[in-house]
Design a protein around this motif. Structure first.
Motif: not given
Length: 335
Positions: A43-45, A296-301
């Motif tokens: 859930w940080d995203v 980039p740090q949340f790809l696929g979320r």
């Protein structure tokens, strides 16, 4: 409770078996989803991009203006909901006050959001997320409703030219998909208007939503007009009222009260239809979600972001439905 369970869920052996199978399936779904929500989801995203999802790139130093707009909206809606339950004398004094405050508040809220005249200007390219979704939905609703009333009344007009024009417009728009209307508003509207009229992308999107939803709302209003007994009109004529007064004071109030559920349902549909604006580079709630997923740090979320976005849509749609039910109760007591 036990008797109800025995009567409805465990009254026969096959109903008992079906109930147990359904309970097992529900248990598996709830435990699986709950385990993912609590242990696997990141859930940080959402936490990192919360401001982006709510207000887009609106300047952080000016967000107090949005809080003020929200407070004005909550206050006016609250007073409007409480008004029907007040004493007749107080309600009679409050009604004209609200009729004047609503237009004034719209101007005030737009000034607070856009700035200018003493406030830091904030361009529409910085509006985004939930802010843009709510703004587009609300403005489109406010503009589409009076246009729908005009179309509904015009479709029942005794003047053939007016009736044919309104009927043709309603049937033409209802036969086209919303995405096509939005495309024409974005691409073709600048070609039709004079060169000196340079409409913002946001204004073109609102124009498309207004034209589309007015046609559907017009049919809802027309259904209410047909539900008003003819005797109401005849009694008003006997009292000496002319046609415009009969329409405004007698027919329209009863017609609109009758179709409140259908009208609110169309407003909810309009609120969700704003997600299509992301196709035209307007970063409303769905468009902002797509930009968050491109980080980039949340790809696929995808699941976390779209669950949060879906929750926001559900909260506002459910709130509209509950408000509609509160309006229906006093109406039902009069029928």
């Amino acid at each position: 409770m036990n008797s109800w369970l025995r009567k409805n869920l465990f009254n026969t052996w096959y109903n008992t078996l079906l109930t147990l199978v359904c309970l097992l399936g529900i248990y598996q779904i709830v435990t699986g989803v709950g385990n993912w929500l609590l242990t696997q989801a990141r859930w940080d995203v959402v936490a990192t991009n919360l401001n982006l999802l709510l207000v887009g790139r609106y300047p952080a130093s000016q967000i107090w203006r949005l809080w003020l707009v929200g407070a004005i909206g909550v206050l006016l809606v609250g007073v409007s909901l409480v008004r029907p339950r007040l004493q007749p004398a107080l309600k009679a004094r409050l009604t004209p006050l609200l009729l004047g405050l609503w237009p004034l508040s719209l101007v005030l809220c737009f000034w607070l959001i856009a700035g200018g005249a003493g406030l830091l200007p904030v361009g529409t390219n910085l509006w985004g997320g939930l802010l843009l979704t709510l703004l587009v939905a609300f403005v489109s609703t406010v503009l589409a409703f009076p246009l729908s009333v005009v179309l509904a009344v015009g479709r029942q007009s005794t003047l053939p030219l007016v009736r044919w024009f309104c009927t043709g417009y309603i049937e033409l728009i209802r036969g086209l998909p919303l995405i096509g209307i939005l495309f024409m508003a974005q691409v073709m509207l600048p070609l039709v208007l004079p060169a000196e009229w340079r409409l913002d992308r946001l204004l073109r999107a609102i124009a498309g939503l207004v034209l589309f939803n007015a046609a559907y709302l017009a049919e809802n209003v027309r259904g209410g007009l047909q539900a008003v007994p003819r005797g109401q009109t005849e009694a008003a004529k006997a009292l000496g009222l002319n046609t415009p007064l009969i329409l405004v004071l007698i027919v329209l109030p009863q017609a609109i009260r009758t179709v409140i559920p259908a009208i609110v349902g169309q407003f909810i549909s309009l609120f969700k239809d704003t997600s299509l604006l992301s196709l035209f580079a307007l970063l409303e709630l769905t468009g902002i979600a797509r930009s968050v997923l491109a980080q980039p740090q949340f790809l696929g979320r995808y699941a976390e972001v779209y669950l949060f976005v879906g929750l926001l849509y559900w909260i506002f749609c459910y709130t509209l439905a509950r408000v509609s039910q509160r309006w229906e109760k006093p109406v039902a007591s009069r029928l």
